[in-house]
Design an enzyme around this catalytic site. Sequence first.
Site, mmCIF file in Angstrom:
data_model
loop_
_atom_site.group_PDB
_atom_site.id
_atom_site.type_symbol
_atom_site.label_atom_id
_atom_site.label_comp_id
_atom_site.label_asym_id
_atom_site.label_seq_id
_atom_site.Cartn_x
_atom_site.Cartn_y
_atom_site.Cartn_z
ATOM 1 N N CYS A 35 0.820 -1.216 0.000
ATOM 2 C CA CYS A 35 0.000 0.000 0.000
ATOM 3 C C CYS A 35 0.846 1.256 0.000
ATOM 4 O O CYS A 35 1.860 1.338 0.683
ATOM 5 C CB CYS A 35 -0.877 0.050 1.243
ATOM 6 S SG CYS A 35 -1.898 -1.387 1.463
ATOM 7 N N ARG B 7 5.598 -0.015 -6.116
ATOM 8 C CA ARG B 7 5.576 -0.804 -4.887
ATOM 9 C C ARG B 7 4.644 -2.007 -4.980
ATOM 10 O O ARG B 7 4.686 -2.878 -4.118
ATOM 11 C CB ARG B 7 5.126 0.081 -3.717
ATOM 12 C CG ARG B 7 6.094 1.202 -3.420
ATOM 13 C CD ARG B 7 5.461 2.216 -2.521
ATOM 14 N NE ARG B 7 5.260 1.696 -1.195
ATOM 15 C CZ ARG B 7 5.927 2.114 -0.126
ATOM 16 N NH1 ARG B 7 6.816 3.060 -0.252
ATOM 17 N NH2 ARG B 7 5.690 1.612 1.052
ATOM 18 N N TRP C 234 -2.858 -2.986 -1.541
ATOM 19 C CA TRP C 234 -2.404 -4.357 -1.760
ATOM 20 C C TRP C 234 -3.190 -5.189 -0.750
ATOM 21 O O TRP C 234 -2.978 -5.077 0.454
ATOM 22 C CB TRP C 234 -0.903 -4.458 -1.511
ATOM 23 C CG TRP C 234 -0.299 -5.776 -1.843
ATOM 24 C CD1 TRP C 234 0.153 -6.194 -3.066
ATOM 25 C CD2 TRP C 234 -0.054 -6.852 -0.933
ATOM 26 N NE1 TRP C 234 0.656 -7.466 -2.960
ATOM 27 C CE2 TRP C 234 0.545 -7.896 -1.669
ATOM 28 C CE3 TRP C 234 -0.285 -7.049 0.427
ATOM 29 C CZ2 TRP C 234 0.917 -9.108 -1.092
ATOM 30 C CZ3 TRP C 234 0.081 -8.260 1.001
ATOM 31 C CH2 TRP C 234 0.680 -9.270 0.234
ATOM 32 N N ASN D 211 -2.314 2.420 5.547
ATOM 33 C CA ASN D 211 -1.261 1.476 5.166
ATOM 34 C C ASN D 211 -0.903 0.705 6.436
ATOM 35 O O ASN D 211 -0.575 1.320 7.442
ATOM 36 C CB ASN D 211 -0.067 2.315 4.662
ATOM 37 C CG ASN D 211 1.105 1.479 4.216
ATOM 38 O OD1 ASN D 211 1.005 0.257 4.148
ATOM 39 N ND2 ASN D 211 2.210 2.132 3.915
ATOM 40 N N GLY D 212 -1.001 -0.618 6.416
ATOM 41 C CA GLY D 212 -0.692 -1.407 7.616
ATOM 42 C C GLY D 212 -1.838 -2.370 7.911
ATOM 43 O O GLY D 212 -2.681 -2.625 7.048
ATOM 44 N N GLU E 55 18.811 -17.736 -4.598
ATOM 45 C CA GLU E 55 18.393 -16.441 -5.136
ATOM 46 C C GLU E 55 17.867 -16.605 -6.568
ATOM 47 O O GLU E 55 16.871 -15.992 -6.949
ATOM 48 C CB GLU E 55 19.572 -15.453 -5.080
ATOM 49 C CG GLU E 55 19.431 -14.193 -5.889
ATOM 50 C CD GLU E 55 18.183 -13.370 -5.603
ATOM 51 O OE1 GLU E 55 17.483 -13.617 -4.597
ATOM 52 O OE2 GLU E 55 17.873 -12.480 -6.418
ATOM 53 N N LYS F 68 14.148 -15.795 -8.099
ATOM 54 C CA LYS F 68 13.940 -14.874 -9.218
ATOM 55 C C LYS F 68 13.063 -15.533 -10.273
ATOM 56 O O LYS F 68 12.136 -14.927 -10.780
ATOM 57 C CB LYS F 68 15.304 -14.491 -9.801
ATOM 58 C CG LYS F 68 15.478 -13.112 -10.289
ATOM 59 C CD LYS F 68 15.715 -12.022 -9.272
ATOM 60 C CE LYS F 68 14.876 -12.016 -8.044
ATOM 61 N NZ LYS F 68 15.389 -11.228 -6.964
ATOM 62 N N GLU G 192 9.370 -15.895 -8.986
ATOM 63 C CA GLU G 192 8.559 -14.693 -8.797
ATOM 64 C C GLU G 192 8.207 -13.997 -10.105
ATOM 65 O O GLU G 192 7.133 -13.413 -10.204
ATOM 66 C CB GLU G 192 9.175 -13.723 -7.787
ATOM 67 C CG GLU G 192 10.459 -13.091 -8.168
ATOM 68 C CD GLU G 192 11.073 -12.247 -7.054
ATOM 69 O OE1 GLU G 192 10.331 -11.574 -6.325
ATOM 70 O OE2 GLU G 192 12.305 -12.253 -6.925
ATOM 71 N N HIS H 226 19.745 -37.112 -1.271
ATOM 72 C CA HIS H 226 18.973 -37.339 -0.045
ATOM 73 C C HIS H 226 17.479 -37.080 -0.263
ATOM 74 O O HIS H 226 16.745 -36.859 0.694
ATOM 75 C CB HIS H 226 19.520 -36.470 1.089
ATOM 76 C CG HIS H 226 20.955 -36.764 1.378
ATOM 77 N ND1 HIS H 226 21.345 -37.751 2.248
ATOM 78 C CD2 HIS H 226 22.097 -36.236 0.860
ATOM 79 C CE1 HIS H 226 22.675 -37.809 2.280
ATOM 80 N NE2 HIS H 226 23.147 -36.900 1.445
ATOM 81 N N LYS I 100 6.571 -4.397 -3.849
ATOM 82 C CA LYS I 100 7.997 -4.064 -3.772
ATOM 83 C C LYS I 100 8.459 -3.962 -2.331
ATOM 84 O O LYS I 100 9.538 -4.414 -1.976
ATOM 85 C CB LYS I 100 8.244 -2.735 -4.494
ATOM 86 C CG LYS I 100 9.691 -2.288 -4.503
ATOM 87 C CD LYS I 100 10.530 -3.179 -5.393
ATOM 88 C CE LYS I 100 12.005 -2.882 -5.357
ATOM 89 N NZ LYS I 100 12.783 -4.051 -5.784
#
Length: 609
Positions: free
Chosen positions: A2, A27, A73, A99-100, A482, A486, A489, A505, A604
């Site tokens: 948000c 964001r 969001w 926001n929150g 990483e 990538k 996502e 294993h 973001k």
Amino acid sequence: MCGIVGYLGNKNAVPVLMQGLKQLEYRGYDSSGIGIIHRKKLKIVKEKGKLDQLERKLSNNLSAQAGIAHTRWATHGGVTTENAHPHVGPGGKVIIVHNGIIDNYSTLKENLKKEGRVFLSDTDSEVVAHLVEKYIDLGPEQAVSKALSFLNGTYGLLFLFRDHPQLIIAARNGSPLVIGIGKDEMFVASDAMAFAGYTQNAIFVDDGEMVVLSQNEYRIINRQNNVIDKNIEELTIESGRHSKENYAHYLLKEIHEQPESVFRAMGRGGRLLPDFGTSLLGGLNMEKRDFFDIRKIHILAMGTALYAGELGKFILESLTRIPVEVSDASELCGTNPIVEKNTLFIALSQSGETRDTIGAIQEIQQKGGRVLGIVNSVGSTVARMTEGGVYIHAGSEISVASTKAFSNQVTILSLLALMIGRTRDISLSRGKELVEELKNLPGKIQSILDREDEIKIMAKRLKGHSSVLYLGRGINHAIAKESALKLKEISYIHAEAYSAGSLKHGPLALICEEMPSVFICTSGDYQEKTVSNIQEVKARGGKVLVISNYADDNLKALADEIFIVPQSDELLSPLLTVVPCQLLAYYTALALGRDIDQPRNLAKSVTVE
Ligand code: F6R
């Protein structure tokens, strides 16, 4: 996640707020809305989807001198127009953007419902509008104060009042908030980026503070109800209007910016001291002699920053011989972390606003621990709350998936390792060698980017698959993690990383023609064992893509595709191997037609837990 922005001034608030929302668009969000006082009434326009959908809904002749706006969001309640912000109190006297997360919203809502109040959305936020309106007869300031006293949770809140058109009230607890002071105009937002291009003068609001804004004045009131003075900071906010330049996506642009951004992380060479084979990081607020007392380093971060931290562990342990622990910050708070006197905590965060990382810092600080921040966003919460730290200077990272910030975080951790290591364990000649290697990195990264077409061919191998394994040993295991993150996502292909040693294993059972593997296999300690693992996969019919820094005939013969990065010191090789992996994810996502810069469901800056 948000974003919120408010404006009071002589300009028409509607385009200013829309511009602010566009600046916050990167964001990540799923709906948006704007609220103004128009013809003495509060008017709200909101819509799900992208900002252009909101823009289409706004009529051209809408104007106002004050307004608040929001990109949402979804957390509580689905992605619907009703759940988008602003929310209005039942009598139409106040609107809010939030926001929150209000943790105790369901109890508050039940109580308000019992009083006969009717809710229009499924959000946690709407209770705030109801509460303020319930107490509005006390006056706006008192009504907000009273409402806040009922809230548990995190918030950056803005309030606009029908009967006080020259007033915006803002409040912060755990979600970022910054005031922008212009000439005859005021801004308040979750991110200074929202008023880039209008003013550089900003005041960062801290937890527990409430702000009362009019066109030419601001008052900041703390938890004890005292009006407080705060410094006005002059920010260098990049001119706001971002451009992809000639790139199809911000992600591709940011991958290509890495030679320059890594160079910036090294202070354009100024953070390196070649004659002494070391580095110099200002801002740590530590003397070199303090390094002797460090018994342990503990890194806290999330997502890509966490993997940068895992690489940092290898580099720091190797160069300083100090044990390093790396923690998923979201897990740390719940585990009653052990905080010891001689442990140096390091919080890694691109945005500096990641709620989980902030929560971990707070927990450590309240136990008396010392935390340094390695942060990209100047003036962000993590940068301000830590005892010292280093800016990574990656520049604005607009694409949701982090690339250049990762490389800059690893670069800074390498510089820190060199600086601490030279006071303790490593020799002048080894230090000089590493400085030389660091200086050569930007050029080597560029040479990889110049061979981008080779990666496009590799990407064709992945795009038809629903699952991919990423494998590597030691330092390459962190790169595997990483790189898998990538790919998943931005392409939505399931990708899983394992240490190549753990293959036998369990994960080996997955190997078949439909399950390709990407191996990160560099020369050095793990080389032979990794090649054996590649052979095991090939023997079971698995396709293998290899990212390596050496090419012998055996490896070439085994690999279905291979990309060779330039040779470097093993400790710094991740800064090279990560680049083809980033490009591989990008070109696979491109082939699949994904929304690369704003992948579904992601934000973001993750400002809620
Ligand atoms: C992945 C990604 C995220 C972030 C994570 C932490 O590409 O961008 O995993 O790395 O949300 O964010 P910061 O670094 O802002 O704390």
